[in-house]
Design a protein around this motif. Structure first.
Motif, PDB file in Angstrom:
ATOM      1  N   PRO A 272       0.792  -1.236   0.000  1.00  0.00           N
ATOM      2  CA  PRO A 272       0.000   0.000   0.000  1.00  0.00           C
ATOM      3  C   PRO A 272       0.832   1.298   0.000  1.00  0.00           C
ATOM      4  O   PRO A 272       2.011   1.314   0.350  1.00  0.00           O
ATOM      5  CB  PRO A 272      -0.804  -0.094   1.305  1.00  0.00           C
ATOM      6  CG  PRO A 272      -0.712  -1.514   1.740  1.00  0.00           C
ATOM      7  CD  PRO A 272       0.618  -1.989   1.255  1.00  0.00           C
ATOM      8  N   GLU A 273       0.144   2.347  -0.341  1.00  0.00           N
ATOM      9  CA  GLU A 273       0.678   3.697  -0.242  1.00  0.00           C
ATOM     10  C   GLU A 273       0.994   4.030   1.216  1.00  0.00           C
ATOM     11  O   GLU A 273       0.288   3.618   2.136  1.00  0.00           O
ATOM     12  CB  GLU A 273      -0.355   4.697  -0.780  1.00  0.00           C
ATOM     13  CG  GLU A 273       0.088   6.150  -0.699  1.00  0.00           C
ATOM     14  CD  GLU A 273      -1.005   7.136  -1.077  1.00  0.00           C
ATOM     15  OE1 GLU A 273      -0.661   8.192  -1.617  1.00  0.00           O
ATOM     16  OE2 GLU A 273      -2.203   6.838  -0.844  1.00  0.00           O
TER      17      GLU A 273
ATOM     18  N   MET B  16      -0.141   3.826 -10.521  1.00  0.00           N
ATOM     19  CA  MET B  16      -0.894   5.031 -10.177  1.00  0.00           C
ATOM     20  C   MET B  16      -1.090   5.018  -8.661  1.00  0.00           C
ATOM     21  O   MET B  16      -1.707   4.097  -8.125  1.00  0.00           O
ATOM     22  CB  MET B  16      -2.244   5.060 -10.892  1.00  0.00           C
ATOM     23  CG  MET B  16      -2.140   5.002 -12.408  1.00  0.00           C
ATOM     24  SD  MET B  16      -3.736   5.126 -13.261  1.00  0.00           S
ATOM     25  CE  MET B  16      -4.534   3.601 -12.754  1.00  0.00           C
ATOM     26  N   ILE B  17      -0.548   6.004  -7.983  1.00  0.00           N
ATOM     27  CA  ILE B  17      -0.591   6.017  -6.530  1.00  0.00           C
ATOM     28  C   ILE B  17      -1.868   6.709  -6.054  1.00  0.00           C
ATOM     29  O   ILE B  17      -2.027   7.917  -6.223  1.00  0.00           O
ATOM     30  CB  ILE B  17       0.656   6.711  -5.940  1.00  0.00           C
ATOM     31  CG1 ILE B  17       1.932   6.033  -6.456  1.00  0.00           C
ATOM     32  CG2 ILE B  17       0.618   6.684  -4.417  1.00  0.00           C
ATOM     33  CD1 ILE B  17       3.210   6.735  -6.031  1.00  0.00           C
TER      34      ILE B  17
ATOM     35  N   VAL C 135      -2.211   0.021  -8.065  1.00  0.00           N
ATOM     36  CA  VAL C 135      -2.660   1.226  -7.363  1.00  0.00           C
ATOM     37  C   VAL C 135      -2.465   1.041  -5.858  1.00  0.00           C
ATOM     38  O   VAL C 135      -3.358   0.541  -5.156  1.00  0.00           O
ATOM     39  CB  VAL C 135      -4.131   1.545  -7.678  1.00  0.00           C
ATOM     40  CG1 VAL C 135      -4.582   2.799  -6.914  1.00  0.00           C
ATOM     41  CG2 VAL C 135      -4.323   1.744  -9.182  1.00  0.00           C
ATOM     42  N   PRO C 136      -1.295   1.406  -5.334  1.00  0.00           N
ATOM     43  CA  PRO C 136      -1.136   1.449  -3.872  1.00  0.00           C
ATOM     44  C   PRO C 136      -1.962   2.631  -3.341  1.00  0.00           C
ATOM     45  O   PRO C 136      -1.905   3.725  -3.909  1.00  0.00           O
ATOM     46  CB  PRO C 136       0.370   1.705  -3.682  1.00  0.00           C
ATOM     47  CG  PRO C 136       0.996   1.519  -5.037  1.00  0.00           C
ATOM     48  CD  PRO C 136      -0.076   1.811  -6.030  1.00  0.00           C
ATOM     49  N   TYR C 137      -2.728   2.401  -2.268  1.00  0.00           N
ATOM     50  CA  TYR C 137      -3.533   3.519  -1.783  1.00  0.00           C
ATOM     51  C   TYR C 137      -3.613   3.543  -0.264  1.00  0.00           C
ATOM     52  O   TYR C 137      -3.358   2.546   0.412  1.00  0.00           O
ATOM     53  CB  TYR C 137      -4.938   3.512  -2.398  1.00  0.00           C
ATOM     54  CG  TYR C 137      -5.923   2.477  -1.903  1.00  0.00           C
ATOM     55  CD1 TYR C 137      -6.932   2.826  -1.000  1.00  0.00           C
ATOM     56  CD2 TYR C 137      -5.897   1.161  -2.367  1.00  0.00           C
ATOM     57  CE1 TYR C 137      -7.872   1.890  -0.574  1.00  0.00           C
ATOM     58  CE2 TYR C 137      -6.829   0.231  -1.955  1.00  0.00           C
ATOM     59  CZ  TYR C 137      -7.818   0.599  -1.048  1.00  0.00           C
ATOM     60  OH  TYR C 137      -8.751  -0.318  -0.619  1.00  0.00           O
ATOM     61  N   CYS C 138      -3.925   4.732   0.235  1.00  0.00           N
ATOM     62  CA  CYS C 138      -4.110   4.941   1.678  1.00  0.00           C
ATOM     63  C   CYS C 138      -5.257   5.914   1.849  1.00  0.00           C
ATOM     64  O   CYS C 138      -5.159   7.078   1.456  1.00  0.00           O
ATOM     65  CB  CYS C 138      -2.826   5.489   2.308  1.00  0.00           C
ATOM     66  SG  CYS C 138      -2.994   5.943   4.058  1.00  0.00           S
ATOM     67  N   THR C 139      -6.369   5.428   2.402  1.00  0.00           N
ATOM     68  CA  THR C 139      -7.541   6.265   2.638  1.00  0.00           C
ATOM     69  C   THR C 139      -8.003   6.070   4.073  1.00  0.00           C
ATOM     70  O   THR C 139      -7.901   4.969   4.622  1.00  0.00           O
ATOM     71  CB  THR C 139      -8.684   5.904   1.672  1.00  0.00           C
ATOM     72  OG1 THR C 139      -8.938   4.496   1.727  1.00  0.00           O
ATOM     73  CG2 THR C 139      -8.322   6.279   0.246  1.00  0.00           C
TER      74      THR C 139
ATOM     75  N   THR D 239      -5.354  -3.149  -6.655  1.00  0.00           N
ATOM     76  CA  THR D 239      -5.323  -2.128  -5.609  1.00  0.00           C
ATOM     77  C   THR D 239      -4.815  -2.744  -4.310  1.00  0.00           C
ATOM     78  O   THR D 239      -5.147  -3.883  -3.982  1.00  0.00           O
ATOM     79  CB  THR D 239      -6.713  -1.504  -5.370  1.00  0.00           C
ATOM     80  OG1 THR D 239      -7.572  -2.458  -4.733  1.00  0.00           O
ATOM     81  CG2 THR D 239      -7.343  -1.064  -6.686  1.00  0.00           C
ATOM     82  N   SER D 240      -4.013  -1.976  -3.584  1.00  0.00           N
ATOM     83  CA  SER D 240      -3.456  -2.446  -2.309  1.00  0.00           C
ATOM     84  C   SER D 240      -3.555  -1.323  -1.292  1.00  0.00           C
ATOM     85  O   SER D 240      -2.919  -0.273  -1.446  1.00  0.00           O
ATOM     86  CB  SER D 240      -1.986  -2.857  -2.478  1.00  0.00           C
ATOM     87  OG  SER D 240      -1.852  -3.886  -3.432  1.00  0.00           O
TER      88      SER D 240
END
Length: 293
Positions: A47-48, A157-158, A181-185, A211-212
């Protein structure tokens, strides 16, 4: 480049944990890379902002400026660790993202992508969020080129980048058919923005998207109050793919890894003979996405 018709991908839904020593973090990364390799995955994605938990071992909560300075010291160790793991386990690693100060002082959110031969490519987040800009002073990168791998070009794509269709279309036009798509929400709303947009990218570009996301919470790290995610491996929405356009998805907010086999010939078939043929049916005489190197 050898044509690979099947690619196995793994997405790590990584949990935030108190990290008194950096080695604890690096050991956890190694565990998931080893597990993904044991399952025969060709790619594994993290992940991001997964390195932010490295700040949790400090005695006091660091200001954003001091936090970036401390994180910057981990840039080279992280790069070397990912390269060693990729080479040692013969797997390609999309190393989430890491906030760091560049030479000259500019702050960027960078994904380090370590290929099986140990080479490392860096891709900068192009679209920092308003929060990243105001708190961390993160600026956007200036290149969105795909990364060449033995399995074909891939796009990175971050998080927020996935919400800009022009970026994915430009990468598709350069040959990318597999996106990470590494992500942090922090909330379900944010997670769903990323999820819905990634689904849209699979339809628009007839591609796969992995997505991660980061989950959980950790004390003593400013501006990281909580993380919400339900990572997934997404497909186009058409015959020949998963019913809901979801090859596999994680349990929400649980640390785990999901794995899926992606059939690249199915993309070829969809682009040539699908129920809809988004790439073929574009109207470039009326509109287009131009690429600026």
């Amino acid at each position: 480049m050898i044509a690979h018709t099947k690619i196995r991908v793994a997405s790590v839904q990584f949990a935030l944990r108190h990290t008194p020593e950096p080695q604890h973090f690096f050991d956890r990364v190694a565990h998931f890379v080893r597990a993904a390799a044991d399952y025969g995955a060709h790619f594994v994605c993290f992940p991001e902002h997964f390195t932010l938990q490295l700040l949790s071992g400090t005695e006091v909560m660091l200001s954003p400026a001091h936090a970036i300075a401390k994180l910057s010291g981990y840039r080279v160790p992280l790069r070397d660790h990912l390269a060693s793991l990729a080479r040692g386990h013969s797997i390609n690693i999309v190393g989430g993202s890491h906030a760091t100060a560049m030479e000259g002082g500019a702050i960027r959110n960078i994904s380090m992508v370590a290929l099986r031969d140990g080479t490392v490519h860096e891709r900068h987040k192009l679209h920092p969020t308003p929060d990243e800009k105001s708190v961390w002073e993160i600026g956007g990168g200036d290149s969105a080129e795909p990364i060449e791998t033995e399995y074909g070009p891939i796009g990175v794509m971050i998080c927020y980048d996935s919400e800009f269709p022009e970026m994915a279309r430009a990468l598709t036009d350069r040959g990318a058919r597999l996106f990470f798509v590494p992500y942090c929400t922090d909330t379900r709303h944010g997670h769903l923005r990323v999820r819905y947009c990634c689904h849209a990218r699979t339809v628009e570009n007839q591609c796969y998207v992995v997505t991660s996301g980061l989950v959980g919470n950790v004390a003593n790290v400013a501006n990281l109050d909580m993380a919400y995610a339900q990572s997934a491996i997404l497909t186009p929405s058409d015959f020949g793919f998963a019913r809901d356009g979801i090859a596999v998805e994680a349990t929400e907010n649980a640390e785990m890894m999901v794995v899926a086999d992606l059939d690249m010939t199915a993309l070829d078939a969809a682009r040539a003979r699908g129920s809809v043929r988004n790439l073929h049916d574009r109207r470039p005489e009326l509109y287009e996405v131009s690429w600026r190197a």
